[in-house]
Design a protein around this motif. Structure first.
Motif, PDB file in Angstrom:
ATOM      1  N   ILE A 172       0.834  -1.217   0.000  1.00 24.57           N
ATOM      2  CA  ILE A 172       0.000   0.000   0.000  1.00 24.57           C
ATOM      3  C   ILE A 172       0.863   1.259   0.000  1.00 24.57           C
ATOM      4  O   ILE A 172       0.594   2.254  -0.723  1.00 24.57           O
ATOM      5  CB  ILE A 172      -0.945  -0.029   1.201  1.00 24.57           C
ATOM      6  N   SER A 173       1.926   1.274   0.805  1.00 26.12           N
ATOM      7  CA  SER A 173       2.819   2.452   0.856  1.00 26.12           C
ATOM      8  C   SER A 173       3.468   2.704  -0.495  1.00 26.12           C
ATOM      9  O   SER A 173       3.590   3.852  -0.962  1.00 26.12           O
ATOM     10  CB  SER A 173       3.884   2.271   1.928  1.00 26.12           C
ATOM     11  N   TYR A 174       3.886   1.651  -1.151  1.00 28.91           N
ATOM     12  CA  TYR A 174       4.518   1.790  -2.466  1.00 28.91           C
ATOM     13  C   TYR A 174       3.515   2.330  -3.492  1.00 28.91           C
ATOM     14  O   TYR A 174       3.845   3.182  -4.332  1.00 28.91           O
ATOM     15  CB  TYR A 174       5.091   0.431  -2.899  1.00 28.91           C
ATOM     16  N   GLY A 175       2.268   1.846  -3.415  1.00 30.78           N
ATOM     17  CA  GLY A 175       1.247   2.351  -4.347  1.00 30.78           C
ATOM     18  C   GLY A 175       0.959   3.835  -4.133  1.00 30.78           C
ATOM     19  O   GLY A 175       0.819   4.600  -5.091  1.00 30.78           O
ATOM     20  N   VAL A 176       0.865   4.220  -2.846  1.00 29.76           N
ATOM     21  CA  VAL A 176       0.641   5.653  -2.569  1.00 29.76           C
ATOM     22  C   VAL A 176       1.798   6.490  -3.077  1.00 29.76           C
ATOM     23  O   VAL A 176       1.614   7.579  -3.641  1.00 29.76           O
ATOM     24  CB  VAL A 176       0.421   5.861  -1.056  1.00 29.76           C
ATOM     25  N   TYR A 177       3.020   6.019  -2.890  1.00 28.26           N
ATOM     26  CA  TYR A 177       4.204   6.743  -3.357  1.00 28.26           C
ATOM     27  C   TYR A 177       4.182   6.909  -4.877  1.00 28.26           C
ATOM     28  O   TYR A 177       4.491   7.985  -5.402  1.00 28.26           O
ATOM     29  CB  TYR A 177       5.457   6.004  -2.903  1.00 28.26           C
ATOM     30  N   ARG A 178       3.802   5.837  -5.592  1.00 28.14           N
ATOM     31  CA  ARG A 178       3.779   5.904  -7.052  1.00 28.14           C
ATOM     32  C   ARG A 178       2.707   6.883  -7.536  1.00 28.14           C
ATOM     33  O   ARG A 178       2.938   7.639  -8.480  1.00 28.14           O
ATOM     34  CB  ARG A 178       3.510   4.506  -7.605  1.00 28.14           C
ATOM     35  N   VAL A 179       1.576   6.841  -6.867  1.00 32.97           N
ATOM     36  CA  VAL A 179       0.513   7.801  -7.259  1.00 32.97           C
ATOM     37  C   VAL A 179       0.966   9.249  -7.026  1.00 32.97           C
ATOM     38  O   VAL A 179       0.745  10.137  -7.844  1.00 32.97           O
ATOM     39  CB  VAL A 179      -0.774   7.489  -6.473  1.00 32.97           C
ATOM     40  N   TYR A 180       1.608   9.508  -5.915  1.00 31.32           N
ATOM     41  CA  TYR A 180       2.099  10.862  -5.596  1.00 31.32           C
ATOM     42  C   TYR A 180       3.125  11.326  -6.626  1.00 31.32           C
ATOM     43  O   TYR A 180       3.076  12.464  -7.108  1.00 31.32           O
ATOM     44  CB  TYR A 180       2.686  10.871  -4.196  1.00 31.32           C
ATOM     45  N   VAL A 181       4.045  10.430  -6.970  1.00 31.69           N
ATOM     46  CA  VAL A 181       5.068  10.792  -7.959  1.00 31.69           C
ATOM     47  C   VAL A 181       4.434  11.063  -9.309  1.00 31.69           C
ATOM     48  O   VAL A 181       4.799  12.001 -10.032  1.00 31.69           O
ATOM     49  CB  VAL A 181       6.126   9.668  -8.044  1.00 31.69           C
ATOM     50  N   ALA A 182       3.450  10.224  -9.696  1.00 30.07           N
ATOM     51  CA  ALA A 182       2.801  10.424 -10.999  1.00 30.07           C
ATOM     52  C   ALA A 182       2.047  11.753 -11.048  1.00 30.07           C
ATOM     53  O   ALA A 182       2.082  12.465 -12.055  1.00 30.07           O
ATOM     54  CB  ALA A 182       1.857   9.248 -11.263  1.00 30.07           C
ATOM     55  N   MET A 183       1.370  12.111  -9.987  1.00 32.30           N
ATOM     56  CA  MET A 183       0.635  13.382  -9.968  1.00 32.30           C
ATOM     57  C   MET A 183       1.565  14.587 -10.040  1.00 32.30           C
ATOM     58  O   MET A 183       1.292  15.568 -10.729  1.00 32.30           O
ATOM     59  CB  MET A 183      -0.207  13.459  -8.692  1.00 32.30           C
ATOM     60  N   ASN A 184       2.695  14.509  -9.354  1.00 34.39           N
ATOM     61  CA  ASN A 184       3.660  15.619  -9.420  1.00 34.39           C
ATOM     62  C   ASN A 184       4.244  15.774 -10.800  1.00 34.39           C
ATOM     63  O   ASN A 184       4.465  16.882 -11.291  1.00 34.39           O
ATOM     64  CB  ASN A 184       4.761  15.404  -8.393  1.00 34.39           C
ATOM     65  N   LYS A 185       4.510  14.641 -11.468  1.00 36.23           N
ATOM     66  CA  LYS A 185       5.067  14.714 -12.821  1.00 36.23           C
ATOM     67  C   LYS A 185       4.058  15.320 -13.791  1.00 36.23           C
ATOM     68  O   LYS A 185       4.402  16.108 -14.672  1.00 36.23           O
ATOM     69  CB  LYS A 185       5.483  13.316 -13.265  1.00 36.23           C
ATOM     70  N   GLU A 186       2.772  14.948 -13.651  1.00 33.42           N
ATOM     71  CA  GLU A 186       1.747  15.478 -14.573  1.00 33.42           C
ATOM     72  C   GLU A 186       1.569  16.984 -14.372  1.00 33.42           C
ATOM     73  O   GLU A 186       1.448  17.752 -15.333  1.00 33.42           O
ATOM     74  CB  GLU A 186       0.433  14.746 -14.313  1.00 33.42           C
ATOM     75  N   GLU A 187       1.571  17.441 -13.125  1.00 38.38           N
ATOM     76  CA  GLU A 187       1.437  18.883 -12.864  1.00 38.38           C
ATOM     77  C   GLU A 187       2.636  19.664 -13.371  1.00 38.38           C
ATOM     78  O   GLU A 187       2.507  20.754 -13.919  1.00 38.38           O
ATOM     79  CB  GLU A 187       1.256  19.107 -11.361  1.00 38.38           C
TER      80      GLU A 187
END
Length: 499
Positions: free
Chosen positions: A21-36
């Protein structure tokens, strides 16, 4: 033992699930920062488009605007010269009518004037008769005086003979005394004849004066008779007419006022500062040309003239000066005394100045000029004249480009994109610090069908009428801007898609 093994396995699975779960949250956070970060564009400085023009030195003739009133310097009150009935009135004798010089206006009953003339003529005849009688009397008096002088000579000779005879003893003293008495009486008579001659001469002089007075009375009576017929002394327009057929008038009564329409001038007031602009080095008034404009609603009549003189005194409570200007008008002019007009006076020319819009400068005389890297700079100028929506300024940085509209959001240091709005600014002045941008525009020749389609499309649009009229004038030109054609066609297509 089995319980412990199951507990360890559960802890392990729980740890694996938490890690996943922690790894999934981290990946989602990184993906959102890259898109912004990918959506965010690079920050650039904001520029403003401004209307600009070049500061080119020129010679300007300022115009001072004032407001005044039309006056007539040649108006005449037509008065009755004698008392009587009005037995004749011209058809033109009414307010506002134009008459010619020498034209008959009114006629007063001449009966009294004719009687006065006959009486004066009779008095003249009587005076002439008395003068003729005095002329005959002086002839008789002079003849009697001559006869008395001859008798005196004879009596003196007789006295001398008696004295000679008395010396010889042939005559007596009584005879001598008788001759002396006769001579004394004759001398007394001669004195009376001399006094009569003098009186006759003085009577002639008095009768000559009486005849002159009678002649003057006759001339006055003739003039009074002539003045019963009143004519216009000069061509003009009648006003304040007060005369009808059969009305009795009194001497010196005003019947009308005759105004010369070609003798018009305008009186207007200017401030003390404006008055000083029309004085030469010696303080004398300059004869400058003026234009008087009469506003008649949809039409304005302009009358040229010349500044003539200043008023003799300054009225109490009045500021500035009152000036007079003569007008070059024709007899059929539409101006009338009492009209309020706008007066425009040409001032002496000003050299090395620039005419700018009033919106380009602040109240304290600062304008915005385009400097290096298209950034705005403040420049202070000296305002010489304010003419409506324009200013005449001096002490300007010639050759630079200035902003024609000083908007509130503009200030020194801002970067702008200048757009030239007048033809004079397309060519830079010699020695300019910054070359003026060139304005180039593509022009195309439209076919008749395409031109008609654009005009029809423009007429159906909802743009303001004044802007629509300007665009229609541009479309009717032989060559039309390609940008304008594209904008109209693309606007029409978008309108069709929206519909």
């Amino acid at each position: 033992m089995r319980f412990l093994t199951r507990g360890l396995v559960g802890l392990l699975l729980l740890a694996i699930m938490a890690s996943t779960i922690s790894y999934g949250v981290y990946r989602v956070y990184v993906a959102m920062n890259k898109e912004e970060a990918s959506r965010r564009s690079p920050v650039s400085e904001r520029t403003y488009a401004v209307n600009a023009a070049g500061l080119v030195a020129e010679t300007v003739t300022p115009v001072t605007t004032a407001y005044g009133q039309i006056e007539s310097w040649r108006s005449l009150e037509i008065r009755a010269s004698s008392e009587g009935l009005l037995v004749g009135v011209a058809s033109k004798f009414r307010d506002g009518a134009s008459v010619l010089g020498g034209e008959l206006l009114v006629r007063i009953d001449p009966a009294d004037a004719q009687s006065g003339l006959l009486d004066a003529q009779a008095g003249l005849a009587d005076a002439e008769a008395q003068k003729a009688e005095a002329d005959e009397a002086i002839v008789v008096a002079e003849q009697e005086l001559d006869a008395a002088r001859k008798q005196q000579v004879l009596r003196r000779q007789a006295l001398d003979r008696q004295l000679q005879l008395r010396e010889k003893g042939y005559s007596t003293m009584v005879q001598v005394e008788q001759e002396q008495l006769s001579l004394a009486a004759l001398e007394q008579a001669m004195s009376n004849r001399l006094q009569s001659a003098i009186t006759a001469r003085k009577k002639i002089e008095r009768m000559e004066l009486v005849v002159e007075r009678a002649q003057i009375s006759v001339e006055d009576a003739k003039r009074t008779l002539e003045e019963t017929t009143i004519t216009a002394p000069f061509a003009g327009t009648l006003d304040q007419v007060n005369g009808t057929l059969g009305r009795r008038v009194t001497p010196s009564e005003t019947l009308a006022v005759l105004i010369d329409p070609t003798a018009l001038e305008v009186r207007f007031s200017v401030s003390t500062g404006q008055f000083s602009r029309f004085l030469d080095e010696n303080g004398s008034l300059i004869q400058v040309p003026i234009v008087a404009e009469l506003d008649l609603g949809e039409r304005t009549i302009s009358i040229p003239g010349t500044l003539d003189r200043a008023a003799a005194v300054v009225a109490a409570g009045e500021a500035g000066r009152s000036l007079y200007a003569s007008l070059d008008v024709s007899p059929d002019t539409a101006l009338r005394p009492g009209d309020f007009v706008t007066v425009k006076l040409e001032e002496p020319a000003l050299d090395n100045v620039v005419v700018i819009p009033a919106s380009a400068a602040s109240e304290d005389g600062r304008i915005l000029v385009v400097g290096d890297d298209d950034r705005l700079e403040d420049a202070r100028v000296r305002v010489l004249r304010r003419m409506g929506d324009e200013l005449v300024v001096a002490d300007v940085p010639f050759g630079r480009v200035y902003v024609r509209e000083r908007l509130p959001h503009l200030g020194a240091g801002l970067k702008v994109t200048p757009r030239l709005v007048d033809e004079d600014a397309t060519a830079p002045a010699l020695g300019s610090e910054k070359p003026l941008p060139e304005v180039a525009e593509d022009l195309v020749v439209l076919e008749p069908a395409r031109r008609d389609a654009l005009i029809a499309r423009l007429n159906k649009s909802r743009i303001p009428e004044d802007r629509k009229a300007q665009l229609l004038d541009l479309l009717k030109q032989p060559e039309v801007s390609a940008k304008l054609v594209d904008r109209l066609e693309s606007g029409g297509q978008r309108g069709g898609e929206r519909s």
